[in-house]
Design an enzyme around this catalytic site. Structure first.
Site, short mmCIF file in Angstrom:
data_model
loop_
_atom_site.label_atom_id
_atom_site.label_comp_id
_atom_site.label_asym_id
_atom_site.label_seq_id
_atom_site.Cartn_x
_atom_site.Cartn_y
_atom_site.Cartn_z
N GLY A 16 0.91 -1.29 -0.07
CA GLY A 16 0.12 -0.14 -0.07
C GLY A 16 1.05 1.37 0.06
N ALA A 17 1.86 1.35 -0.87
CA ALA A 17 2.83 2.45 -0.99
C ALA A 17 2.28 3.37 -1.84
CB ALA A 17 4.22 1.92 -0.88
N ARG A 19 0.12 5.73 -1.72
CA ARG A 19 -0.17 6.86 -1.33
C ARG A 19 0.08 6.83 0.20
NH1 ARG A 19 -6.14 6.57 -1.16
NH2 ARG A 19 -6.59 4.39 -1.94
N ASN A 94 1.69 -2.30 5.36
CA ASN A 94 0.96 -1.08 5.67
C ASN A 94 -0.56 -1.20 5.13
OD1 ASN A 94 0.76 2.06 5.62
ND2 ASN A 94 0.76 1.58 3.72
N SER A 146 -2.75 0.63 14.42
CA SER A 146 -3.65 1.92 14.68
C SER A 146 -4.09 1.98 16.31
CB SER A 146 -4.93 1.60 13.95
OG SER A 146 -5.82 2.57 14.51
N TYR A 159 -12.85 -2.92 12.31
CA TYR A 159 -11.47 -2.41 12.12
C TYR A 159 -10.75 -2.63 13.47
CZ TYR A 159 -8.00 1.48 10.73
OH TYR A 159 -6.81 2.17 10.61
N ALA A 161 -11.07 -4.90 15.43
CA ALA A 161 -10.55 -6.27 15.30
C ALA A 161 -9.31 -6.59 14.51
CB ALA A 161 -11.79 -7.33 15.03
N LYS A 163 -6.99 -4.54 13.67
CA LYS A 163 -5.60 -4.12 14.24
C LYS A 163 -5.39 -4.80 15.28
CE LYS A 163 -4.96 -1.15 10.55
NZ LYS A 163 -3.86 -1.43 9.81
N ILE A 192 -3.98 10.40 11.05
CA ILE A 192 -2.80 10.81 10.44
C ILE A 192 -3.43 11.61 9.08
CG2 ILE A 192 -0.78 10.45 8.95
CD1 ILE A 192 -0.74 9.91 12.13
#
Ligand code: NAP
Length: 246
Positions: A16-17, A19, A94, A146, A159, A161, A163, A192
């Site tokens: 996932g690089a 962006r 990521n 996160s 989400y 769960a 992380k 972020i």
């Protein structure tokens, strides 16, 4: 020991690089000397822009489209990195999605997709790179978790769960791989400034004691710190502008 890692001759794969946080991590790894594989799911043009920026620094870089929740796609991606750069020394898990759902809106499909992209992908990518890392007795794996691994946050229970599970994988792999010269840690940001947070940006900023959102570069700096520290095993580094205190 130098304060920043010298990653010359290391090959990094950042999922996932194209962006956001992944892009900033890929660029900072290249600044530290690494060659970088830039994974993306759909946004090829953005991924190729990251690759061009890294090549302009004098490093090698490739863009690889692959859905990290798909075992066959992950296997092909890791093989392509080995062919075109060299086997992966540094893995940054990521890639992630954040489908905003209330308790009542959440569907089984949302739950399954989120767990597949945010959690299963970490298992698939980690398993795919272990052989080389073990053989050379050196490897670095950093998982982008996160604050939602511990708090409720604004996305949803699926989400949370995904992380929390990622941090379980982090500790489990860390304990089992430390003897192989491989460190596994997590970096857990909250709020972020990226596309992921754009929809509710103004609402979120009001919750941050520091008074602003974090930057992708601030997260990348923590990732580089973790990679540079061989004594850090199975930890989660949190970056959140003070939100854990409210
Ligand atoms: P973003 O701007 O939405 O970028 C997401 C990235 O992940 C994109 O490069 C996207 O590729 C890629 N991706 C999504 N699904 C994928 C899949 N199935 N296979 C491969 N790549 C995939 O997100 P971000 O804010 O930078 O977030 C990055 C990570 O940080 C995520 O794991 C997220 O959960 C975590 N995080 C973010 C925040 C925040 O406040 N932003 C806070 C805590 C944790 P395409 O561009 O091709 O779509």
């Amino acid at each position: 020991m130098p304060l920043t890692a010298d990653l010359a001759h290391r090959v990094a794969l950042v999922t996932g690089a194209s962006r956001g946080i992944g892009r900033a991590v890929a660029l900072m790894l290249a600044e530290a000397g690494a060659d970088v594989a830039v994974n993306y799911r759909e946004r090829a043009a953005e991924a190729h822009e990251v690759v061009a920026t890294i090549r302009a620094m004098g490093r090698r870089a490739i863009a690889i489209g692959a859905d990290v929740s798909d075992a066959a796609a992950v296997a092909s991606m890791v093989a392509a990195v080995a062919d075109q750069l060299a086997p992966v020394d540094i893995l940054v898990n990521n890639a992630g999605i954040a489908l905003i759902r209330s308790v009542d809106e959440l569907t089984e499909a949302d739950f399954d997709t989120t767990l597949a992209v945010n959690l299963k992908s970490v298992f698939l990518c980690t398993q795919a790179v272990l052989g080389h890392m073990r053989a050379q007795h050196w490897g670095r794996i950093v998982n982008i978790s996160s604050g939602a691994a511990r708090g409720a946050g604004g996305i949803g229970v699926h989400y949370n769960a995904s992380k929390a599970g990622m941090e379980g994988l982090t500790r489990g792999y860390a304990a089992r791989l430390v003897g192989d010269g491989i460190t596994v840690n997590a970096v857990a940001p909250s709020l972020i400034e990226t596309d992921m947070m754009a929809a509710r940006r103004d609402e979120y900023v009001k919750r941050i004691p520091l008074g602003r959102m974090g930057t992708a570069e601030e997260v990348a700096q923590a990732v580089l710190m973790v990679i540079g520290n061989p004594y850090m095993i199975g930890q989660t580094v949190q970056l959140n502008g003070g939100t854990q205190f409210i």
